[in-house]
Design an enzyme around this catalytic site. Structure first.
Site, short mmCIF file in Angstrom:
data_model
loop_
_atom_site.label_atom_id
_atom_site.label_comp_id
_atom_site.label_asym_id
_atom_site.label_seq_id
_atom_site.Cartn_x
_atom_site.Cartn_y
_atom_site.Cartn_z
N TYR A 199 0.89 -1.15 0.00
CA TYR A 199 0.00 0.00 0.00
C TYR A 199 0.93 1.21 0.00
O TYR A 199 1.76 1.34 0.90
CB TYR A 199 -0.87 0.03 1.26
N HIS B 65 -11.09 -7.30 -4.36
CA HIS B 65 -10.75 -7.17 -2.95
C HIS B 65 -11.72 -7.98 -2.07
O HIS B 65 -12.01 -7.61 -0.93
CB HIS B 65 -10.78 -5.69 -2.54
N GLY C 167 -13.71 -14.92 -3.90
CA GLY C 167 -14.81 -15.88 -3.91
C GLY C 167 -14.42 -17.32 -4.13
O GLY C 167 -15.29 -18.19 -4.17
N ARG D 271 -13.77 -20.86 -3.33
CA ARG D 271 -14.04 -21.71 -2.17
C ARG D 271 -13.95 -23.20 -2.48
O ARG D 271 -13.83 -24.00 -1.55
CB ARG D 271 -15.47 -21.42 -1.62
N GLY E 290 -8.53 -15.99 0.23
CA GLY E 290 -8.47 -15.04 1.33
C GLY E 290 -9.10 -15.56 2.61
O GLY E 290 -8.46 -16.26 3.40
C1 FNR Z 1 -8.20 -8.38 2.50
N1 FNR Z 1 -7.72 -8.00 1.24
C2 FNR Z 1 -6.57 -7.25 1.16
N2 FNR Z 1 -5.99 -7.00 -0.05
C3 FNR Z 1 -4.83 -6.33 -0.15
O1 FNR Z 1 -4.34 -6.12 -1.25
N3 FNR Z 1 -4.22 -5.87 1.00
C4 FNR Z 1 -4.73 -6.06 2.24
O2 FNR Z 1 -4.14 -5.67 3.24
C5 FNR Z 1 -5.97 -6.74 2.33
N4 FNR Z 1 -6.55 -6.94 3.55
C6 FNR Z 1 -7.62 -7.81 3.66
C7 FNR Z 1 -8.08 -8.15 4.92
C8 FNR Z 1 -9.09 -9.09 5.05
C9 FNR Z 1 -9.57 -9.48 6.41
C10 FNR Z 1 -9.65 -9.69 3.89
C11 FNR Z 1 -10.72 -10.75 4.00
C12 FNR Z 1 -9.22 -9.32 2.64
C13 FNR Z 1 -8.33 -8.54 0.00
C14 FNR Z 1 -7.72 -9.89 -0.39
O3 FNR Z 1 -6.39 -9.76 -0.84
C15 FNR Z 1 -8.50 -10.58 -1.50
O4 FNR Z 1 -8.67 -9.71 -2.58
C16 FNR Z 1 -9.84 -11.12 -1.01
O5 FNR Z 1 -9.81 -11.53 0.31
C17 FNR Z 1 -10.24 -12.33 -1.87
O6 FNR Z 1 -11.53 -12.73 -1.58
P1 FNR Z 1 -11.90 -13.99 -0.66
O7 FNR Z 1 -11.05 -15.16 -1.07
O8 FNR Z 1 -11.68 -13.55 0.74
O9 FNR Z 1 -13.33 -14.19 -1.02
#
Ligand code: FNR
Length: 404
Positions: A193, A299, A332, A334, A353
């Site tokens: 970030y 995300h 998504g 799973r 995730g």
């Molecule tokens: C995230 N995601 C995320 N992405 C990223 O680039 N930096 C980050 O710090 C975070 N933090 C984060 C925290 C939590 C609790 C979650 C659940 C997700 C998004 C992550 O990389 C990803 O895009 C999604 O989680 C994918 O979706 P699923 O598999 O959770 O459905």
């Protein structure tokens, strides 16, 4: 402004900040600068300073899990996690339309099997930007793993490495990126970030290089924090015991452009993965800017509610990319059949995730490993029955839209 109005306004801003997914600094900053945020007459939810609120405690158990369906993990994780932490992890932003679409869109896709093609047990191994992986499935970057388990990112890193695959480590980790890197021999990429202060961003990139991360993942969709209704209602606040140690308290950069992509490329020779691509146009520009890989992602439905599911965005991106750089898809995933569909539609690998964090909460590093073992077993079986012998053999024709 009357003192009552000022109080209501302050409460609203605080409550809104509690819902911030990527970092509350954006709204805190807005509050500090006195920028106008329209205040409702009242706020709904628990007072985070309520003395009756139990102190935060993440689970600490380490054990393998017997998993039938990764979707089952959410309900189980809810039983062991702090309610606020669970809400933060599980929910999507606003009305959660995109979160739901991420699952529904898979249901609108149908697999076309190839029977009688003489294939034996499929080979799931693959290579991604030079890293050898046991399967085309990796851990997506997520912040604050300490919310899920005492071992925090160390547990995830070990579980992912024991499964033979790669972890994308977030800037918003609870452990330092150096400690996480030192804790695992597994392949790892650093998810960046950008910070408001460019020198601090440069430092972060250099730290990742020095610590042995082999790629930089630049997330382009979270420069304003997402906001979940559930965390606002619950008054969830990050526990002070789990600081996001890597950004050193610096605010995130609030406006991003292709100049930022160039800045990262000028700062490091490491391959750059652009995460958050959802359209063909964005994919074309990413290629024009010489990125090394594209991560198609919304995300996990946590940022802009209303954008398309990632699996539906994938074919148009793959059409533009034409195999020139690897594509990773997340949001998504799973089941093994979800991975099958994503690989058929042009992904070289998928990232997972929330199931990882649920596995972590229920079983520490062993729980994370169990999540991978389940998905690997499902994908192996699915590829075997469908007649796909290896990751390289996936074809777009193997998946069609369901006739609804
Ligand atoms: C995230 N995601 C995320 N992405 C990223 O680039 N930096 C980050 O710090 C975070 N933090 C984060 C925290 C939590 C609790 C979650 C659940 C997700 C998004 C992550 O990389 C990803 O895009 C999604 O989680 C994918 O979706 P699923 O598999 O959770 O459905």
């Amino acid at each position: 402004m009357s003192s009552k109005q000022a109080l209501a306004r302050r409460q609203f801003i605080q409550t809104a900040a509690l819902g911030a997914v990527a970092g509350a600094s954006f709204l805190n900053q807005a509050a500090a600068q006195g920028s106008e945020v329209s205040a409702p007459a009242f706020t709904v939810g628990l007072d985070p300073k309520d003395a009756n609120r139990p102190p935060f405690a993440a689970p600490d158990v380490v054990r393998p899990l017997r998993i039938a369906d990764l979707n089952d993990l959410e309900a189980e994780a809810r039983k062991v996690m702090d309610p606020g932490a669970f809400a933060f992890i599980s929910s999507g932003s606003d009305s959660q339309w995109t979160l739901r679409e991420n699952r529904r869109a898979f249901d609108r896709l149908v697999i076309k099997p190839q029977y009688l093609v003489g294939k034996a047990v499929p080979d799931l191994r693959t290579t991604l930007l030079g890293q050898s992986l046991s399967m085309p499935i990796i851990t997506t970057p997520m912040g604050a793993h300490g919310l899920a388990h005492q071992s925090a990112e160390f547990g995830t890193a070990r579980g992912t490495a024991e499964a033979g695959t790669l972890m994308e480590v977030s800037t918003t980790a609870n452990r330092s990126i150096e400690e996480i890197a030192a804790s695992t021999k597994g392949p790892k990429w650093f998810q960046l970030y950008l910070l408001e202060d460019q020198n601090k961003s440069r430092d972060l990139i250099k730290r990742a290089e020095a610590a042995g991360y082999s790629a930089i993942v630049f997330s382009i969709d979270a420069f304003a924090p997402g906001s979940s209704d559930a965390t606002i209602r619950m008054g969830f606040q990050f526990p002070s015991s789990l600081p996001l140690v890597n950004a050193g308290g610096s605010p995130f950069k609030r406006s991003l452009s292709w100049d930022d992509v160039r800045f990262i490329q000028e700062t490091t020779k490491l391959p750059l993965v652009l995460k958050g691509v959802l359209t063909a146009e964005m994919a074309q520009r990413a290629l024009n800017h010489g990125v090394s890989a594209i991560q198609v992602s919304n995300h996990g439905g946590r940022q802009l509610d209303g954008v398309s599911s990632a699996i539906e965005a994938l074919p148009a991106v793959a059409e533009v990319v034409q195999g020139r750089v690897p594509i990773i898809m997340d949001s998504g995933i799973r089941r093994g059949t979800d991975v099958f569909k994503a690989l058929s539609l042009g992904a070289n690998a998928v990232a997972i995730g929330r199931p990882v964090l649920y596995g972590l909460s229920l079983g520490g590093w062993m729980g994370v490993k169990s999540v991978y073992e389940r998905l690997q077993a499902e994908l192996t079986r699915d590829m075997m029955i469908a007649g796909v012998g290896s990751v390289a053999e996936f074809r777009r024709e193997y998946v069609v839209k369901a006739a609804l």
